[in-house]
Design an enzyme around this catalytic site. Sequence first.
Site, PDB file in Angstrom:
ATOM      1  CB  CYS A 401      -0.948   0.015   1.151  1.00  0.00           C
ATOM      2  SG  CYS A 401      -2.446   0.982   0.776  1.00  0.00           S
ATOM      3  CG  HIS A 527      -3.741  -3.683   3.167  1.00  0.00           C
ATOM      4  ND1 HIS A 527      -2.686  -3.193   4.026  1.00  0.00           N
ATOM      5  CD2 HIS A 527      -4.343  -2.567   2.563  1.00  0.00           C
ATOM      6  CE1 HIS A 527      -2.490  -1.914   3.926  1.00  0.00           C
ATOM      7  NE2 HIS A 527      -3.526  -1.644   3.172  1.00  0.00           N
ATOM      8  CD  GLU A 529      -1.207  -6.269   5.336  1.00  0.00           C
ATOM      9  OE1 GLU A 529      -0.942  -6.638   3.945  1.00  0.00           O
ATOM     10  OE2 GLU A 529      -1.512  -5.220   5.698  1.00  0.00           O
TER      11      GLU A 529
HETATM   12  N1  GLN Z   1      -2.035   6.866   2.722  1.00  0.00           N
HETATM   13  C1  GLN Z   1      -2.025   6.105   1.482  1.00  0.00           C
HETATM   14  C2  GLN Z   1      -3.406   6.101   0.678  1.00  0.00           C
HETATM   15  O1  GLN Z   1      -4.481   6.476   1.213  1.00  0.00           O
HETATM   16  C3  GLN Z   1      -1.808   4.678   1.752  1.00  0.00           C
HETATM   17  C4  GLN Z   1      -2.671   3.868   2.597  1.00  0.00           C
HETATM   18  C5  GLN Z   1      -2.441   2.652   3.287  1.00  0.00           C
HETATM   19  O2  GLN Z   1      -1.265   2.126   3.096  1.00  0.00           O
HETATM   20  N2  GLN Z   1      -3.246   1.764   3.737  1.00  0.00           N
HETATM   21  O3  GLN Z   1      -3.502   6.004  -0.307  1.00  0.00           O
END
Ligand code: GLN
Length: 561
Positions: A401, A527, A529
């Site tokens: 992410c 994600h 994970e």
């Molecule tokens: N802050 C980034 C976004 O909003 C990444 C979010 C995250 O890593 N969950 O896109």
Amino acid sequence: MGGHRGGDRGTQGGEEESPGMTRHLFVTGGVVSSLGKGLTSASIGMLLESRGLRVRMQKLDPYINVDPGTMSPYQHGEVYVLDDGSETDLDLGHYERFTSTPLTRACNYTTGQIYLSVINKERRGEFLGKTVQVIPHITNEIKEVIKALAGPDTDLVITEIGGTVGDIESLPFLEAIRQIPLEVGRENCMFIHLTLVPYLKAAGELKTKPTQHSVGILRQIGIQPDVLVCRTERPLDTSDREKIALFCNVPLDAVIEERDKDFSIYEVPLSLQSNRIDDLVLRRFGRQAPPADLGEWHEILHRLRNPEHEVSIALVGKYAEHRDAYKSIYEALDHGGIAHRTQVRVQPIKSEDIEREGAERLLAGFDGLVVPGGFGERGIEGKVEAIGFARRRRLPFLGICLGMQCAVIELARNGAGLADAHSTEFNRSTPHPVICLMDEQRSVTDKGGTMRLGAQPAELAEGSRSAVAYGRTRITERHRHRYEFNMKYRSVLEEAGLVIAGTSPDGGLVEIVELADHPWFVAVQFHPEFKSKPTAAHPLFAGLVAAAVERHAGSAWVAET
Ligand code: GLN
């Protein structure tokens, strides 16, 4: 509520089998918080599933936030995202890792959500002029969400009550679960209370008094626990168990010891099974069931205890010192280790420390790097620097992410010559917004539940590292972000070596980037994970660990200097 029957029609003592009816098991905790109620509930769920029961699981949290999505990871640990996009408590991660029970929005409620729903009903006039009160309106709402999980396809609903017995804020939840037996029959309900039996060094003995008090509070509320799971550092002897049984009014075989597990959380279900907790539940509900086949779990522990390799992975994040903030990542790395018979040592490193001391110094000697998700500018430059180190030194890397967004920023700045490239999350006036706000996010002002959330499909490029790792080209993964790869920079970044290895099916959003000329450089907008299990490691974590093992062995690639 099709699965429920009137309380007076159930069987007394549960000798008779009545399949088709949903039973309720409530898990409460006493004495102190952080006793591992989530793990215990998940383990009980897993044991009963392995004995053939169809189990649903649910957590009720007493705090007033509507969901943990707006809470700081310092306060709450990671926000665990489900397929349906709900942002939930991290205990639901244990439920998913241990069981196969389907989890949805209906599996995690907070006081905030319960009140919001009751207040919305009040505004719509649904209470017909009545005074709206904690009892019965809030407690009725709580009972509804518990009973909503019952049904013809469910043998057992396990409801874990967050917080500690005795807290003011958990009272409405305890009152609601006190009432449920009146509706569905006491014999169809079971209360398991998790408690602490501390060892007092000065006295040289275990102390049962806190447990007696905690059960005393429950009994005052009208709940008599059926089973006590006693967390303890030292073994309980028979006299401790007899004392607890007598003072807490439970049978001796219902006083279960749950000794601290220093080695692995995956020991918990095996230890609860050796204390026959699954038999207690089945007996209570009059169910016959074949013995559990826990071969897979024994194999997990065997592999953890007898690793053939060892690797060290640096986890560079903003909250590095706070393990719960990256709970599922730690677990998924362990799963990758289980898959490859490898002991994975994870070293958390604060990204701000990289800014101060440099990646060369702090990352030397690691076999792999993970840069997790996150929000906010603090520590961003440290993450970018760590990823640059991994790119140049051919260190196996998994970006998640924000970790992917930082990988794109790093390559743009240092590989494609786009000076000051950035995400508009951190620099609105960057000359090269390689990561920018998604169109549908531009007008959003509310914070809670407004990101791109939950399961989304992606298409992988044939032959990419990711496609090989997954063994297929169509995947579904969970998301939680606002910002995206900016397609305007696609070709210039591809020229600099970036491989777009996965996109949304319409090709509009980038989901995975890789570097072709690198042993393992995979960064994903989702994600992974959240979908890793000890019995089935996520392919990207397994891939990272495999690459780290090779790196460690020094076979294929020697670090460039
Ligand atoms: N802050 C980034 C976004 O909003 C990444 C979010 C995250 O890593 N969950 O896109």
